[in-house]
Scaffold this motif. Structure first.
Motif, PDB file in Angstrom:
ATOM      1  N   THR A  71       0.830  -1.197   0.000  1.00 15.77           N
ATOM      2  CA  THR A  71       0.000   0.000   0.000  1.00 15.77           C
ATOM      3  C   THR A  71       0.870   1.254   0.000  1.00 15.77           C
ATOM      4  OG1 THR A  71      -0.115   0.141   2.416  1.00 15.77           O
ATOM      5  CG2 THR A  71      -1.791  -1.199   1.312  1.00 15.77           C
ATOM      6  N   VAL A  72       0.237   2.371  -0.357  1.00 15.55           N
ATOM      7  CA  VAL A  72       0.931   3.661  -0.335  1.00 15.55           C
ATOM      8  C   VAL A  72       1.407   3.972   1.088  1.00 15.55           C
ATOM      9  CG1 VAL A  72       0.637   6.161  -0.646  1.00 15.55           C
ATOM     10  CG2 VAL A  72      -0.305   4.575  -2.331  1.00 15.55           C
ATOM     11  N   GLU A  73       0.594   3.629   2.073  1.00 17.62           N
ATOM     12  CA  GLU A  73       0.965   3.871   3.461  1.00 17.62           C
ATOM     13  C   GLU A  73       2.242   3.126   3.837  1.00 17.62           C
ATOM     14  OE1 GLU A  73       0.554   5.101   7.596  1.00 17.62           O
ATOM     15  OE2 GLU A  73      -0.149   5.883   5.664  1.00 17.62           O
ATOM     16  N   GLU A  74       2.367   1.879   3.383  1.00 23.24           N
ATOM     17  CA  GLU A  74       3.566   1.093   3.681  1.00 23.24           C
ATOM     18  C   GLU A  74       4.798   1.686   2.994  1.00 23.24           C
ATOM     19  OE1 GLU A  74       1.718  -3.378   4.335  1.00 23.24           O
ATOM     20  OE2 GLU A  74       1.860  -2.562   2.302  1.00 23.24           O
ATOM     21  N   VAL A  75       4.619   2.143   1.762  1.00 20.43           N
ATOM     22  CA  VAL A  75       5.732   2.775   1.039  1.00 20.43           C
ATOM     23  C   VAL A  75       6.114   4.077   1.727  1.00 20.43           C
ATOM     24  CG1 VAL A  75       6.459   3.823  -1.137  1.00 20.43           C
ATOM     25  CG2 VAL A  75       5.119   1.708  -1.155  1.00 20.43           C
ATOM     26  N   SER A 110      -4.520   2.430  -0.774  1.00 19.56           N
ATOM     27  CA  SER A 110      -4.460   1.897  -2.140  1.00 19.56           C
ATOM     28  C   SER A 110      -3.164   1.124  -2.355  1.00 19.56           C
ATOM     29  CB  SER A 110      -4.522   3.041  -3.158  1.00 19.56           C
ATOM     30  OG  SER A 110      -5.709   3.798  -3.021  1.00 19.56           O
ATOM     31  N   TYR A 111      -3.262   0.032  -3.135  1.00 22.91           N
ATOM     32  CA  TYR A 111      -2.039  -0.671  -3.537  1.00 22.91           C
ATOM     33  C   TYR A 111      -1.301   0.218  -4.516  1.00 22.91           C
ATOM     34  CZ  TYR A 111      -3.954  -4.884  -1.379  1.00 22.91           C
ATOM     35  OH  TYR A 111      -4.452  -5.796  -0.479  1.00 22.91           O
ATOM     36  N   ILE A 112      -0.041   0.430  -4.266  1.00 19.46           N
ATOM     37  CA  ILE A 112       0.688   1.430  -5.041  1.00 19.46           C
ATOM     38  C   ILE A 112       0.855   1.032  -6.501  1.00 19.46           C
ATOM     39  CG2 ILE A 112       3.073   0.625  -4.669  1.00 19.46           C
ATOM     40  CD1 ILE A 112       3.511   3.782  -3.900  1.00 19.46           C
ATOM     41  N   LYS A 146       7.826   6.603  -7.450  1.00 24.70           N
ATOM     42  CA  LYS A 146       9.177   6.365  -7.981  1.00 24.70           C
ATOM     43  C   LYS A 146       9.969   5.461  -7.047  1.00 24.70           C
ATOM     44  CE  LYS A 146       9.784  10.641 -10.638  1.00 24.70           C
ATOM     45  NZ  LYS A 146      10.549  11.920 -10.725  1.00 24.70           N
ATOM     46  N   TYR A 147       9.836   5.702  -5.767  1.00 22.69           N
ATOM     47  CA  TYR A 147      10.539   4.890  -4.770  1.00 22.69           C
ATOM     48  C   TYR A 147      10.037   3.452  -4.801  1.00 22.69           C
ATOM     49  CZ  TYR A 147      12.308   3.454  -0.168  1.00 22.69           C
ATOM     50  OH  TYR A 147      12.942   2.792   0.862  1.00 22.69           O
ATOM     51  N   SER A 148       8.721   3.278  -4.985  1.00 23.71           N
ATOM     52  CA  SER A 148       8.155   1.934  -5.021  1.00 23.71           C
ATOM     53  C   SER A 148       8.659   1.154  -6.236  1.00 23.71           C
ATOM     54  CB  SER A 148       6.620   2.006  -5.040  1.00 23.71           C
ATOM     55  OG  SER A 148       6.143   2.448  -6.301  1.00 23.71           O
ATOM     56  N   PHE A 153       8.072  -2.650  -5.886  1.00 23.02           N
ATOM     57  CA  PHE A 153       6.661  -2.760  -5.515  1.00 23.02           C
ATOM     58  C   PHE A 153       5.741  -2.408  -6.677  1.00 23.02           C
ATOM     59  CE2 PHE A 153       8.350  -1.283  -1.180  1.00 23.02           C
ATOM     60  CZ  PHE A 153       8.664  -2.593  -0.817  1.00 23.02           C
ATOM     61  N   ALA A 154       6.269  -1.701  -7.663  1.00 19.37           N
ATOM     62  CA  ALA A 154       5.483  -1.295  -8.826  1.00 19.37           C
ATOM     63  C   ALA A 154       6.402  -1.305 -10.043  1.00 19.37           C
ATOM     64  CB  ALA A 154       4.872   0.083  -8.618  1.00 19.37           C
ATOM     65  N   SER A 155       5.817  -1.344 -11.231  1.00 11.01           N
ATOM     66  CA  SER A 155       6.630  -1.444 -12.441  1.00 11.01           C
ATOM     67  C   SER A 155       6.558  -0.206 -13.325  1.00 11.01           C
ATOM     68  CB  SER A 155       6.200  -2.669 -13.260  1.00 11.01           C
ATOM     69  OG  SER A 155       4.819  -2.590 -13.581  1.00 11.01           O
ATOM     70  N   TYR A 156       5.556   0.677 -13.119  1.00 13.36           N
ATOM     71  CA  TYR A 156       5.496   1.890 -13.931  1.00 13.36           C
ATOM     72  C   TYR A 156       4.888   3.016 -13.110  1.00 13.36           C
ATOM     73  CZ  TYR A 156       0.510   2.660 -14.982  1.00 13.36           C
ATOM     74  OH  TYR A 156      -0.815   2.983 -14.905  1.00 13.36           O
TER      75      TYR A 156
END
Length: 373
Positions: A71-75, A110-112, A146-148, A153-156
């Motif tokens: 999630t955004v919170e975790e990031v 939200s899932y990042i 960008k950090y994720s 954690f994310a690809s784009y």
């Protein structure tokens, strides 16, 4: 150098110029008959990437578990833990408040990797109509995504497909009218402030005679004033840190650490006022510096008891100083005033803190002493 045989492994370059490696590969079908594709990135060397690639291929779908979405919170917690180690506490606090009030409500859960451009566009469109610093909120979410990506954690980044709207909100301060345009207006205000309290009078006399910021004034100690050479050393400011606790820190920019001239009239008032043995010029009964909210309370009381006065904010006295000292005939250059105000550029001094004076082309002031407040 041996030829690399694994064509699934690709290299890419980070913004800082460093090279990284990534790959995507098919592992087979899961228990539900769905294709399992995995993507990994962030490897510093081709060898590291290839080792992970071979390990995943050897296991296939056996024991494979889809990575837990983040999630955004975790990031945010990961990103902010690193950010606050390098930023000033007051700056980190402002960033924390920006996330808490303007990013978390819409995206925290939200899932990042599932945030879509339309949602971001709707969010920033609305924020641009309600928040002056909406671009700061946009940049914060952008940094988190960008950090994720770097963390896998994310690809784009969906932010690249969002159009940032033009500013539609008005500044909280009316900078076009938030100043006194003549020495007469300043003198009337200072007379009213003197009737309120000596401390309030000296505080506002200091602000309008030097252009220093409220926090810088509240952080001043008697040891910061060189009465012999008529100089005030600005080396610190009062600001807000974590848990809204006020703290003393270095000024906001490198240029903000500076020396400002001490006028003859201000010097006389400061020496007359210097009756306490405490180190802070403006202090509570126990010697601690005053709170950032105190000057606004003084101002509200002065205006309540003197309704004929034009009302400006505490920051407006900084505008007043810049405006009066840059009048035609004053003899000061924008560069001179830039240094006193602690601005990084002359444009900031001219565009933000100066306004047309009532005295126009008259030779009103030839030096700060001649302001004669």
């Amino acid at each position: 150098m041996p030829k690399r045989k694994n064509s699934d492994i690709k290299d890419y370059t980070l913004k800082n110029g460093e090279k990284r490696y990534k790959f995507q590969t098919y592992l087979g079908l899961d228990d539900n008959g769905k294709r399992v594709m995995v993507t990994r990135q962030g490897f510093r060397t081709y060898t590291e990437a290839n080792e992970e690639y071979e390990k995943l291929r050897a296991k296939g779908t056996q024991g494979y578990t889809k990575p837990k979405q983040t999630t955004v919170e975790e990031v945010w917690k990961l990103w902010f833990d690193n950010y606050k180690r390098h930023a000033k506490e007051a700056t980190a606090h402002k960033m924390e408040q920006m996330y808490k009030y303007h990013v978390k409500p819409d995206f925290g859960n939200s899932y990042i990797d599932k945030i879509k451009p339309p949602k971001i566009q709707k969010w920033i469109n609305h924020l641009s109509t309600t928040l002056v610093q909406y671009r700061s909120a946009f940049n914060l979410l952008n940094n988190l995504i960008k950090y994720s990506i770097v963390m896998g954690f994310a690809s784009y980044n969906p932010m690249s497909r969002v159009l940032v709207p033009k500013k539609t909100t008005k500044k909280r301060r009316d900078t076009k009218n938030n100043y006194y345009s003549s020495t007469e207006e300043v003198t009337k205000f200072l007379e009213a402030a003197r009737n309120d309290s000596e401390m309030a009078y000296v505080f506002f006399k200091l602000l309008v005679s030097t252009g220093i910021r409220k926090g810088e004034a509240l952080a001043l100690k008697w040891s910061d004033i060189d009465f012999k050479n008529n100089i005030i050393h600005i080396t610190k400011t009062v600001d807000v840190g974590f848990h809204n606790k006020e703290l003393i820190r270095s000024p906001k920019t490198k240029e903000s650490t500076r020396d400002v001239p001490l006028s003859k009239n201000l010097k006389v008032d400061l020496l007359k006022y210097r009756s306490n043995l405490y180190e802070y010029i403006f202090c509570k009964a126990n010697g601690e510096h005053l709170s950032l909210s105190t000057p606004a309370s003084w101002l509200a009381r002065i205006y309540k008891n003197n309704t004929e006065l034009k009302q400006i904010t505490v920051h407006g006295f900084r505008h007043t100083f810049a405006t009066l000292t840059l009048q035609p005939g004053m003899g000061n250059t924008p560069k001179d005033i830039q240094k006193i105000l602690g601005h990084s550029t002359v444009d900031m001094t001219l565009n933000i803190y100066t306004h047309e004076s009532k005295k126009g082309q008259q030779n009103v002031i030839r030096s700060i002493d001649a302001l004669n407040f």
